[in-house]
Design an enzyme around this catalytic site. Sequence first.
Site, PDB file in Angstrom:
ATOM      1  N   TYR A 284       2.054   1.687  -9.404  1.00 46.33           N
ATOM      2  CA  TYR A 284       2.147   0.633  -8.386  1.00 46.33           C
ATOM      3  C   TYR A 284       1.429  -0.618  -8.868  1.00 46.33           C
ATOM      4  O   TYR A 284       0.339  -0.543  -9.450  1.00 46.33           O
ATOM      5  CB  TYR A 284       1.496   1.068  -7.077  1.00 46.33           C
ATOM      6  CG  TYR A 284       2.236   2.145  -6.311  1.00 46.33           C
ATOM      7  CD1 TYR A 284       3.508   2.567  -6.680  1.00 46.33           C
ATOM      8  CD2 TYR A 284       1.645   2.747  -5.210  1.00 46.33           C
ATOM      9  CE1 TYR A 284       4.163   3.557  -5.976  1.00 46.33           C
ATOM     10  CE2 TYR A 284       2.305   3.743  -4.493  1.00 46.33           C
ATOM     11  CZ  TYR A 284       3.566   4.146  -4.880  1.00 46.33           C
ATOM     12  OH  TYR A 284       4.205   5.123  -4.169  1.00 46.33           O
TER      13      TYR A 284
ATOM     14  N   LEU B 138      13.653  -1.581   8.886  1.00 50.42           N
ATOM     15  CA  LEU B 138      14.775  -1.677   9.821  1.00 50.42           C
ATOM     16  C   LEU B 138      14.405  -1.242  11.229  1.00 50.42           C
ATOM     17  O   LEU B 138      15.012  -1.698  12.205  1.00 50.42           O
ATOM     18  CB  LEU B 138      15.949  -0.827   9.316  1.00 50.42           C
ATOM     19  CG  LEU B 138      16.680  -1.355   8.087  1.00 50.42           C
ATOM     20  CD1 LEU B 138      17.705  -0.339   7.617  1.00 50.42           C
ATOM     21  CD2 LEU B 138      17.363  -2.688   8.392  1.00 50.42           C
TER      22      LEU B 138
END
Length: 278
Positions: A8, A171
């Site tokens: 990451y 979403l």
Amino acid sequence: MYDTADVYGRSRKGWTEETIGRWFASRPEAREQVVLATKVYGAVGDGPNEKGLSAYRIRAQIEASLRRLQTDRVDLYQFHHIDRSVQWEEIWQAIDTLVTQGKVVYSGSSNFPGWGIARANEHAIRRGSFGLVSEQSIYSLLNRNIELEVIPAAQQYGLGVIPWSPLGGGLLGGVLGDKPTTGRRSSERIAAGVEKHRPQLERYEAFAAKRGVAPAVLGLAWVLRQPGVTGPIIGPRTSSQLEDAVAALEVELDETDLATLDEIFPGPGGPAPEAYSW
């Protein structure tokens, strides 16, 4: 829990571990208050030993992660992906050595199938090793695939389930009517997701409004209500997003609420094999 991985990083791989390490260095007392989790598997370079779960890679990468994190141990060392090219005897030998050395406390999996969890822990049992204690999987109202076999396998072997992307990549955070300019919501992927799921999202956001909670709070509350889940991975960018995540702990969903959400976002129909054979 602080969750990261060796790959990451906003500008380079390892950057996120370095950021956490600087934070620990500035607040030494904070280390004992944090469950620190990182992962190994992904490629950190182009060499043949810079990807995967070989014993060499595990030993080398934990040292690199500990340096970046500026700590003497990782509380939860997770296998970021299943490695079909390495036998579990080799993997557990490396992990057992790290546990003995005090560099790793527990180990977990991430993105494993149900059979992968079973195979890993059966090999651990035969060795007398502790085995996996957690599985980190993608899980949200929009993606309920792990209900088929991953969650049942985790429960059978006593693993905690740690959902990642619990809001479906944003979403489920309340996207309808937004006019994004920057960030994740402005991406083509998010726009495509909104159009694909628009009827469901309209019903979902209307239900959240009826319940008097923000869509993000509702999505996290649902995940927390699912069997085997110990806690979702969140990545708030603002203080208000963090407040929403904390607020989800106080939301109670009754059977009628859960049935409504099941109707909007149907799951696979239960665990395997019942979901597809009965």
